[in-house]
Design a protein around this motif. Sequence first.
Motif: not given
Lengths: 99, 515
Positions: B217, B353-358, B362, B388-390
């Motif tokens: 990322q 959705y958590p995944e849509v942005y950095g 957010h 989970r996404v960072s």
Amino acid sequence: MNQYVLKLYITGHTAKSDRAIANLKNLCEKELKDQYELNIIDVLENPQLAEDEKILATPTLIRELPPPFRRIIGDLSNTDKVLLGLDLFPKNNLTQKGD
Amino acid sequence: MAKKGKLKNEDSKVNKLEIKKLKTGISGFDVISNGGLPINRTTLVSGTSGSGKTIFAVQFLAEGIEKTGESGIFITFEETPEDIRKNMLSFNWDIQKWEKEGKWAFVDASSKPEEESIEAGNYDLGAFLARIEHAIQKVGAKRVSMDSLGAIFTQFTDSAQVRKELYRITMAFKNLNVTALITAERIEEYGEIARFGVEEFVSDNVVILRNVLENEQRRRTMEILKFRGTTHHKGEYPFTILTREGIIAIPLSGIELKQKSSNIRISSGVSELDKMCGGGFFRDSIILVSGATGTGKTLMVAQFIAGSSKNDERCLLFAFEESREQLFRNAGGWGVDFERMEREGKLKVVCMYPEVYGMEDHLVAMKDIIEEFKPNRIALDSLSALERVSTIKSFREFVIGLTALIKHKEITGLFTSTTPTLLGGPSITESHISTITDAIILLRYIELFGEMRRGITMLKMRGSKHDKDIREYTIDHSGMHITKPFRNVTGILSGNPMNVPDQELERLGVMFDEE
């Protein structure tokens, strides 16, 4: 007939500018007698002309004609390079080769 | 009297010596830099390719024109003015319009690849300087951006001469009373300041933009390396680049310092829980609710929201796990009517959705929503979904940034976090952010005699007495009901509940005589 159209951009009358003018006139008289038109532009007086032509370094010699368009920068003390930029070959060199 | 006058003079002398700063208008940067760029000086902005240098340089001028009415000139070595005009339209910066209005001028020093120049003797960049001076005078510029320095070194063979001439130009900036920003390339994110030894002539003020690849990322940060003779915040600060807005820096420590704290209590929405925390949550506190899946975290969120409507407060819910329909249906099942609350303007539910942005994006998006809706309470379900996404670092920065914002606005925040195991055990989320939160509520499954029961406990609550028992609770159509403590059980938190006979309990009671 003026075959060559040359423009020399300088910034004020500094030693470097004067040297470039002298070098250029000397060379033109020798190699291009009666075949050239020379404009000297002082950037300090006409900054917009430098902007239009995107001049960064001074002195800059622009060969407008004949094509291709060429930029030669510096005080023109390196005669070989100037001649190269103008697509000229020194006359005495040629005669030497001829011998 | 005379003495007083003298003192005053000395004061003004000190003020004159102090370096003043020019507010850039770049969101967040003025906080990190304690007020902007040093006025009438040159600042080097260095970064790898793709780190946002050109945007920074353009935005510096754009904000000047739009916010403080200061004109600017843009000297470009790399991209052509046409490209810059086109590329910057996505940020809502209409350079062409500004040029017509006489607020912006280009000095085009981009090289044409087909036009190679021949060097025949000594030269300087006098014409370039004359053009810069001309452009500054033409628009009455106060700001100058030069982007990006590396390209001029490839146009000339004598880099020592170019360096000397660039130094002359930065000196000229000082005499022309302009504040200048020069960008330069660097090769490594953590290495020498810039290529071509640029820092040799612009070394007073250095800002570094980074774009680091971490666990697949990208993470953008900016750091003020030095400001000679004046102060700034130290360290790397995350930033993001948004279309229509440009660069937005997130000055974490800058906002943290201003936090207030209050003694006003608000209801959690569950009266027994209010009793457990000594009368309710503090108004500007951050509460973390931790529990395994199905323990009732989202229920706590629903009750927290229901509690707000009783006091005529407004509540904002950020949901990262469930859809709107699911949330509304579930809340209805516990007797909380989200739909009615939204109609009445007391609630706003934002599902993402958590995944849509950095993470930085957010945070900026949430900040905008918070500022627009002006809630009294904010619930976030759940932090684990975001984690989970960072990366660990950006997650922590996100939480710090969000909590600082929430506290600054005197909002109560309730965050949920999911534990990975059913019985006991902390989640990773908690270990990263537990020190940031003011109160932690644990929801745990307890297996007793072949039956799954649920227990709730206040692990901590800053600045207040609270119940230390682990109490049983049940969930039905009217929500959460907390009952009596588990008396005969030990080892709940470690995930190994064991029954303790009454005799043993009495013996322990004597061993630790309570105050």
